[in-house]
Write an enzyme that holds these catalytic residues in place. Sequence first.
Site, PDB file in Angstrom:
ATOM      1  N   GLU A 404       0.811  -1.216   0.000  1.00 44.25           N
ATOM      2  CA  GLU A 404       0.000   0.000   0.000  1.00 44.25           C
ATOM      3  C   GLU A 404       0.847   1.269   0.000  1.00 44.25           C
ATOM      4  OE1 GLU A 404      -2.790  -3.146   1.626  1.00 44.25           O
ATOM      5  OE2 GLU A 404      -0.673  -2.644   1.859  1.00 44.25           O
ATOM      6  N   ASP A 429      -9.770   0.172   6.175  1.00 43.74           N
ATOM      7  CA  ASP A 429      -8.906  -0.209   7.304  1.00 43.74           C
ATOM      8  C   ASP A 429      -7.451  -0.368   6.868  1.00 43.74           C
ATOM      9  OD1 ASP A 429     -11.329  -1.647   9.254  1.00 43.74           O
ATOM     10  OD2 ASP A 429     -11.636  -1.519   7.103  1.00 43.74           O
ATOM     11  N   PHE A 430      -7.224  -0.824   5.635  1.00 41.09           N
ATOM     12  CA  PHE A 430      -5.868  -1.139   5.188  1.00 41.09           C
ATOM     13  C   PHE A 430      -5.048   0.110   4.865  1.00 41.09           C
ATOM     14  CE2 PHE A 430      -7.590  -5.408   3.344  1.00 41.09           C
ATOM     15  CZ  PHE A 430      -7.852  -5.838   4.641  1.00 41.09           C
ATOM     16  N   HIS A 471     -12.250  -4.766   9.019  1.00 42.95           N
ATOM     17  CA  HIS A 471     -12.883  -4.545   7.721  1.00 42.95           C
ATOM     18  C   HIS A 471     -14.116  -3.655   7.864  1.00 42.95           C
ATOM     19  CE1 HIS A 471     -10.515  -8.201   7.067  1.00 42.95           C
ATOM     20  NE2 HIS A 471     -10.577  -7.957   5.769  1.00 42.95           N
TER      21      HIS A 471
END
Length: 665
Positions: A404, A429-430, A471
Site C-alpha cells: 500500500e 482499514d488497510f 474490515h
Amino acid sequence: MQFDRKGLSDEDLLRFYLAILKPRMIEEKMLVLLRQGRISKWFSGIGQEAISVGAALALQPDEWVMPLHRNLGIFTTRGMPLHKLFQQWQGQKEGYSKGRERSFHFGSGEHHICGMISHLGPQLSIADGVALAHKLRREDKVSLSFTGDGGTSEGDFHEALNVSAVWDLPVIFIIENNGYGLSTPVSEQYRCESLVQRAKGYGMEGVCIDGNNLLTVYDTIKGVREYCIREQKPYLIECMTFRMRGHEEASGTKYVPPELFVQWAEKDPVKKFEEWLLLEGVLTYSHMEQVKASMKAEIESELVRAELGGPIVPVTTEELEDVYAPVPEVGTDKDIETVRQFSTSRPIRFIDAIKEGLKSGMEEHSNLVLMGQDIADYGGAFKITEGFVELFGKERVRNTPLCESAILGAALGLSLEGFKSMVEMQFADFVSVGLNQIVNNLAKIHYRWGQHADVVVRLPTGAGVGAGPFHSQSNEAWFVHTPGLKIVYPSTPEDAKGLLLASLADPNPVLFFEHKALYRSISGEVPEAYYTIPIGKARIVQEGSDLSIITYGAAVHWAKEYADQHPELSIDIVDLRSLLPLDYDAIRASVTRTGKVIVLHEDTLTGGIGGEISAWIGEHCFELLDAPVLRCASLDTPVPFNLELEKNFLAKSRLATTVDRLLRY
C-alpha cells in the site's frame, strides 16, 4: 584509488572536476555560516560528493531524481541558481519553499528534483511512479532514488524494490552506505554481507562500487541507465562511502572510531580526483587555484545576492491558499443541474454509480491510471472494476502487490509526470499501512514546494455487514486533521458518481470514502452523462424547524429513516458529503432553521468529526442555539464481529434516545 577515463575528453574531466568541487566549497562556506548563526541547521555530505555528482552527470537533465540530505551535488550539478539555494537554506521567502521547509526538504519541477520528507523511505516508491509514467509513454528515460544504509531497514525500501521488479520499471536505486544511520553502525542495522545482495531477492540486478571514485560512479550509473532502458528493469547500486562529519552538525561524531576518519580521509573523493587530474596533466596547479578563486568569488557573490531579501512577513491568506493546488474550472455543461435537464437518468445502485463514475473518469482523462489489489481481471473485491481491463487495458488498470505505501508513493510519482491516478484500498482499514505517504507526502507537497498530487484514494468503509474490527472501521477522522487532503463521503448514487468525477478532476489528493453497506442496498436516479458535484458543498436532504441532524454517509439514511418514522417532528437533515473542506454555510443555515442540533456519524465518539463540528457551532452560532449541540456516534470500542454486538455498537441504535434528550431542552 584508480581512475579510468574510458574515453572521456580533457574537457569532460575538467567539467567533472568543477561539478565535484562546487558542492565541497559550498559546504565549507555553509559550515562557516552555521557557526555565525546565519543558518540554523546543516546536513553535511563532505566525503560523499562523488555519488551525487556522478549520478547527476550520468542522467539526462529531465530525468527525475529523489535525493536525500547529503545530495547537494544533485542540486548544484542540475544548475539550480546558487543564490536561491542560499535563500532556501536561510529560510527566506524567495527560496524554493517560501521559508516553509528546511535544508534539503524541497524540490523543483523545473530541475526534475523531488523534495524529500524526513521519513526517507517514501522517496523510493515515488521513483517507481515516475518510471511507470516513462514506461506508459514508451520514453527512453529512467528515474533515480537515493537511500542510506539505515533507510534499507524501512518497509518502504522493500515495497518500492518489489513493485519496481514486479512491474519491470526502469528505476535506479542507490544506497549510500556510509556505515552509520545517524549513530547506529551497520553492524546493528543488517546481517547480510552487503546490501546489494538484497537485489537478487527482488529479482533484479545489483552492484557494489566504490562510492568515492567519481569516474566509477559516473560510468556505473551511465551503464546501468542504458541497461534499465534497454531491458525495462530496475537496478540496485550500493555505493560504499563515509561521511566526514556528523549526521547533522549538532549531533557530532564522538560515536565514530577516530581511525575511521584517518582511513577515509585518504579516500577523499574531491582530493583524490584532483590529485589524479594533476598527475594526468589535465589540470595544472595554477588553473586549479584560478578555478577555486573563481568559485569562491561566485559563492560570495551569490550569498550577497541571496541576503538582499528582507525578513518574511507572514500573510495568513497566502499560507492557507497554498495548502491546495488551484482547481480548474469545470465547464457549466458538466454541472449537475444542467445535466439533470438535458441528460437521461435511470435508477442504479450505489455501487453501479461508483463504477460508472470510474468508467466516465477513464474516458474523460486519458492520463488516468487505476491501481489496486485484484482490480484487473478479478474486478476488485467488490467487482467495481470488473470489465475495465477489456475496456482500458492492463497498463491503465493495474493489479498491485500488497504494498500500500509503495503504491501510494508511485501515485505521487505519476503525478510528477502529469498523470492522474486512482488507488483502491480493498478496505479503508488497510490504508493505515500507507498512512505516512498520505499525510506526509501527498498532503503536504503543494504547500512545501508547489507540486500538486493528483491522486484519488478510494476507501470502502463502514460497518453493518458483520465484517469485524479490521474490515469495518470508519477512519475518516484520521485524515480530517491533515491540511492538504480533501475528504469526500457520499451517501447517494447521484452524489457518488458526481463527487467521484469531481475528485478525479481535482489536482489535489482526495480520499473518497464509500460505505460498503450502501453498495447494493441503496438505489437512486443517476444521469447517464458526465457531470461533477462540487467538493465542499453540502446537500440539504430535507428542511425542518424542530431539530437539525447534520451527518454524512450511511448515517444520512438512518436520519431519513428516523424522520419518516416520526412525521410529527419537523427534522432538518444536512448531508455534508465532504468533510474536508466542510460547508460551514450549510451548517449555519441549518442551525438557524432549528436552534437544536445533533451531529450524527458512524465513527466512534471520541475524536470523531462530530466534536469539530460541535465546537464550530458553539463558537460561531451560539446565539442561534436553544440547546447544547449533541453528538450521536458509535461506541468507543473496536467494531465487533457479531451482528447483535455490531448493532449495539453503531450510532443508529442511540439516535432515538439522543433526539428525545435534545427535544427535552
